[in-house]
Design an enzyme around this catalytic site. Structure first.
Site, PDB file in Angstrom:
ATOM      1  N   GLU A   1      -1.752  -5.514   8.442  1.00 44.74           N
ATOM      2  CA  GLU A   1      -0.957  -4.851   9.557  1.00 44.74           C
ATOM      3  C   GLU A   1      -1.772  -5.218  10.967  1.00 44.74           C
ATOM      4  OE1 GLU A   1      -0.367  -0.773   8.899  1.00 44.74           O
ATOM      5  OE2 GLU A   1       0.763  -1.108   6.953  1.00 44.74           O
TER       6      GLU A   1
ATOM      7  N   LYS B   1      -1.320  -9.277   2.627  1.00 45.84           N
ATOM      8  CA  LYS B   1      -0.718  -8.887   3.959  1.00 45.84           C
ATOM      9  C   LYS B   1      -1.535  -8.025   4.602  1.00 45.84           C
ATOM     10  CE  LYS B   1       3.168  -5.997   3.980  1.00 45.84           C
ATOM     11  NZ  LYS B   1       2.615  -4.668   4.583  1.00 45.84           N
TER      12      LYS B   1
ATOM     13  N   GLU C   1       8.880  -4.369  10.721  1.00 46.60           N
ATOM     14  CA  GLU C   1       9.206  -2.904  10.059  1.00 46.60           C
ATOM     15  C   GLU C   1       9.954  -2.261  11.312  1.00 46.60           C
ATOM     16  OE1 GLU C   1       6.531  -1.157   7.492  1.00 46.60           O
ATOM     17  OE2 GLU C   1       7.799   0.730   7.239  1.00 46.60           O
TER      18      GLU C   1
ATOM     19  N   ASP D   1      -1.222  -6.131  -0.475  1.00 49.34           N
ATOM     20  CA  ASP D   1      -1.459  -5.393   0.865  1.00 49.34           C
ATOM     21  C   ASP D   1      -2.918  -5.481   0.817  1.00 49.34           C
ATOM     22  OD1 ASP D   1       0.500  -4.924   2.580  1.00 49.34           O
ATOM     23  OD2 ASP D   1       1.099  -3.060   1.964  1.00 49.34           O
TER      24      ASP D   1
ATOM     25  N   ASP E   1       0.930  -1.143  -0.164  1.00 48.60           N
ATOM     26  CA  ASP E   1      -0.009  -0.065  -0.071  1.00 48.60           C
ATOM     27  C   ASP E   1       0.930   1.317  -0.014  1.00 48.60           C
ATOM     28  OD1 ASP E   1       0.996  -0.143   2.623  1.00 48.60           O
ATOM     29  OD2 ASP E   1      -1.010  -0.058   3.521  1.00 48.60           O
ATOM     30  N   SER E   2       2.026   1.175   0.046  1.00 49.84           N
ATOM     31  CA  SER E   2       3.026   2.187  -0.199  1.00 49.84           C
ATOM     32  C   SER E   2       2.649   2.903  -1.663  1.00 49.84           C
ATOM     33  CB  SER E   2       4.800   1.718  -0.077  1.00 49.84           C
ATOM     34  OG  SER E   2       4.856   0.548  -0.569  1.00 49.84           O
TER      35      SER E   2
HETATM   36  O1  KIV Z   1       3.467  -1.110   1.624  1.00 53.80           O
HETATM   37  C1  KIV Z   1       4.804  -1.638   1.625  1.00 53.80           C
HETATM   38  O2  KIV Z   1       5.424  -1.005   0.924  1.00 53.80           O
HETATM   39  C2  KIV Z   1       4.964  -2.146   2.909  1.00 53.80           C
HETATM   40  C3  KIV Z   1       6.434  -2.562   2.918  1.00 53.80           C
HETATM   41  C4  KIV Z   1       7.284  -1.383   3.725  1.00 53.80           C
HETATM   42  C5  KIV Z   1       6.897  -3.824   3.920  1.00 53.80           C
HETATM   43  O3  KIV Z   1       4.503  -2.507   3.549  1.00 53.80           O
END
Ligand code: KIV
Length: 272
Positions: A123, A121, A190, A91, A52-53
């Protein structure tokens, strides 16, 4: 061809667990589009994270909060079309799994059905345990994410190192054990102290992938655009830049602009 590329045909969640058992480190990078994913996969990276980055890197938002499930599915399906070997983890974005397990399952199913990704994934630790179990019960592999969890940035207030104090470190260790017991196939840690990350990696049999978590874990992940130096304003200590694409691209693009203006481009060979 990389060693890893020769050894495994298609990376699965089981491959990753086997790699940990054999002491082989796991490489993971983000990608959000077809062209980049093709390069990353071709270079032999084991896991591609459609993070989600993308909210920051692709859309220019300050945080990961605004990205939606539809956006994530768009990015993930572009990546999946490019990938032949890597495991593609997607994510679950903020707001798509926190309110209740049924919603979490619906979101995970949409990702799997509409993007073709191989795993999701999310959190958090015990706060999202029921959602994790619900998703796993549907046969969808889940990667956990502990430590600095950017979707909770407004709770933390800063992006500084997490779990330096005993209380938070203890909770993180308990959460990691819970994620393993629940059936997650891997955990991202992280920005936490290296010693704590190593302790966690040694306490679980599933692979622990670090970002800013030192070398005592089972693999490493970086945001691709940071690692190739396409972004240049983000300079955390943990980041190693392998290229300076920001400078190279700026130079190439300004040269192109000059060539167009001076009618150096196109030349006689570059026309029909
Ligand atoms: O969204 C992302 O890029 C991440 C990484 C920083 C692990 O969750």
């Amino acid at each position: 061809m990389s060693v890893a590329k020769k050894q495994y045909k298609r990376i699965t969640v089981k491959t990753l667990v086997d790699m940990k058992a054999k002491g082989e480190k796991i490489s993971m990078l983000t990608a959000y589009d077809y062209t980049m994913a093709k390069i990353v996969d071709g270079a032999g990276i084991d896991v591609i994270l459609v993070g989600d980055s993308a909210s920051n890197v692709m859309a220019g938002h300050e945080t990961t909060l605004p990205i939606t499930l539809d956006h994530m599915i768009y990015h993930a399906s572009s990546v999946v079309r490019a990938v032949e070997r890597a495991l593609v983890v997607v994510d679950l974005p903020f707001g798509s799994y926190q309110s209740d397990p049924k919603e979490a399952l619906r979101s995970a199913i949409r990702i799997m059905k509409e993007s073709g990704g191989h795993a999701v994934k999310l959190e958090g630790g015990k706060e999202v345990k029921d959602s994790i179990k619900r998703i796993l019960n549907a046969g969808i592999p889940v990667m956990g994410h502990l430590g600095l969890t950017p979707q909770s940035i407004y709770k933390f207030g800063t992006y500084t190192v997490r779990a330096k104090e005993d209380e938070e470190a203890e909770k993180l260790k308990e959460d990691a054990l819970m994620l393993e017991r629940a059936g997650c196939f891997s955990i991202v840690l992280e920005k936490i102290p290296a010693k704590l990350a190593q302790e966690v990696a040694e306490s679980v049999s599933i692979p622990v992938i670090g970002i800013g978590a030192g070398k005592g874990v089972d693999g490493q992940v970086l945001v691709l655009h940071d690692m190739i130096g396409m972004t240049h304003e983000f300079n955390p200590r943990f980041l190693r830049r392998y290229m300076n694409l920001y400078e190279d691209m700026t130079n190439a693009i300004s040269q192109y602009a000059k060539d167009v203006k001076s009618v150096d481009f196109p030349n006689d060979d570059e026309q029909y």
